[in-house]
Write an enzyme that holds these catalytic residues in place. Structure first.
Site, mmCIF file in Angstrom:
data_model
loop_
_atom_site.group_PDB
_atom_site.id
_atom_site.type_symbol
_atom_site.label_atom_id
_atom_site.label_comp_id
_atom_site.label_asym_id
_atom_site.label_seq_id
_atom_site.Cartn_x
_atom_site.Cartn_y
_atom_site.Cartn_z
ATOM 1 N N ARG A 50 48.924 28.853 32.983
ATOM 2 C CA ARG A 50 48.631 27.713 33.604
ATOM 3 C C ARG A 50 47.568 28.298 34.822
ATOM 4 O O ARG A 50 48.040 28.701 35.916
ATOM 5 C CB ARG A 50 49.716 26.988 34.168
ATOM 6 C CG ARG A 50 50.757 26.438 33.162
ATOM 7 C CD ARG A 50 52.120 25.964 33.953
ATOM 8 N NE ARG A 50 53.019 25.412 32.978
ATOM 9 C CZ ARG A 50 54.003 24.822 33.506
ATOM 10 N NH1 ARG A 50 54.387 24.833 34.518
ATOM 11 N NH2 ARG A 50 54.892 24.330 32.422
ATOM 12 N N ASP A 52 44.905 28.068 37.596
ATOM 13 C CA ASP A 52 44.616 27.265 38.801
ATOM 14 C C ASP A 52 43.384 26.486 38.566
ATOM 15 O O ASP A 52 42.265 26.790 37.892
ATOM 16 C CB ASP A 52 44.762 27.948 40.142
ATOM 17 C CG ASP A 52 46.341 28.366 40.269
ATOM 18 O OD1 ASP A 52 47.059 27.889 39.973
ATOM 19 O OD2 ASP A 52 46.136 29.527 41.112
ATOM 20 N N ARG A 202 44.544 37.159 42.398
ATOM 21 C CA ARG A 202 43.660 36.723 43.241
ATOM 22 C C ARG A 202 44.119 37.235 44.719
ATOM 23 O O ARG A 202 43.073 37.563 45.502
ATOM 24 C CB ARG A 202 43.297 35.297 43.429
ATOM 25 C CG ARG A 202 42.572 34.305 42.226
ATOM 26 C CD ARG A 202 42.545 32.937 42.235
ATOM 27 N NE ARG A 202 42.408 32.426 43.675
ATOM 28 C CZ ARG A 202 42.299 31.346 44.248
ATOM 29 N NH1 ARG A 202 43.271 30.445 43.283
ATOM 30 N NH2 ARG A 202 41.965 30.971 45.411
#
Length: 261
Positions: A50, A52, A202
């Site tokens: 999933r 972002d 990230r």
């Protein structure tokens, strides 16, 4: 009901992430809407990851169940027709056993992150690469990244809203290398693991970029990891440099062989 695996490519910029959301555009929602045009009814798909808001997909994998016994080529063509004008494309399609699950059958997820160290504003790659103005020390970043490999408690590098039951994950690969492009020399990160925490990649990149710029030392990555404290993490990198680049299964759904679910 025949089940099909879909390889999906998308520009994440117009979407609020992969996952279906009420009244907000999502990649999942766009594909499910297209499937409803292909075959009337409500369609729900599952994906390997999933992503972002703003994160791109090169080779996301999802699966769907259909009523008709479509040929994979005809199904992918029909979905792509009804996906227009969304920046989403089905690049491969294959019929798979009903034991195959895009998420639970996956053995590895691969992410690519692109940084362009360049002072001049980005034009053609804008929205697809993280531009930083200073040059980066790749050797320092590689030394810092070495502390992240293996199985660890990654609390420092997980979002505060992460829903994973455990912060313990095993990081298999974090390679850093230069790639020559027509817009300049990019720094690419190849990050691989069976699964990831929310914002983990990230958070890695944002911290390692600080090492590459000289704001942090490589040993600071180890210190941050061992702190098990979100406050010890460097800045989280922007989403538009990140791509879900591939998903590995025991047998690829798209090479013509039987998939083991």
């Amino acid at each position: 009901m025949p089940r099909f695996a879909l390889q999906v490519e998308y520009d994440g910029a117009p979407f609020h992430g992969w996952q279906r959301q009420n009244d907000l555009p999502s990649v999942q929602g766009a594909i499910e809407h297209a499937l409803g045009k292909v075959e009337k009814g409500v369609h729900k798909i599952a994906a390997a990851g999933r992503t972002d808001k703003g994160v791109h997909g090169i080779a996301q994998v999802a699966h769907c169940d259909m009523v008709r016994d479509w040929t994979p080529f005809r199904l992918s063509e029909a979905i792509n027709y009804h996906l227009k004008p969304n920046p989403v494309s089905i690049t491969a399609c294959a019929q798979v056993p009903d034991t195959f699950h895009a998420r639970f059958s996956a053995q590895e997820r691969r992410y690519l992150f692109r940084i362009l160290p360049r002072r001049a504003p980005v034009t053609h790659s804008r929205g697809f690469v993280w531009q930083v103005k200073q040059q980066l020390d790749l050797d320092a970043m590689r030394e810092g990244a070495s502390h992240l490999l293996g199985k660890h408690d990654f609390t420092t590098f997980r979002s505060t809203i992460c829903q994973s039951l455990s912060p313990v994950k095993a990081l298999d690969v974090l390679d850093i290398f230069e790639v020559e492009t027509m817009h300049g020399t990019e720094v690419h990160f190849d990050v691989r693991a069976r699964s990831f925490l929310h914002n983990q990649v990230r958070s890695f990149i944002g911290t390692l970029e600080r090492v590459g710029s000289g704001s942090l030392q490589p040993i600071d990555v180890k210190t941050a990891l061992e702190a098990r404290d979100r406050q010890a993490c460097g800045p989280v990198s922007p989403p538009h440099g990140l791509y879900l680049a591939g998903v590995t299964y025991e047998t690829s759904p798209f090479d013509g062989s039987v998939v083991v679910g």
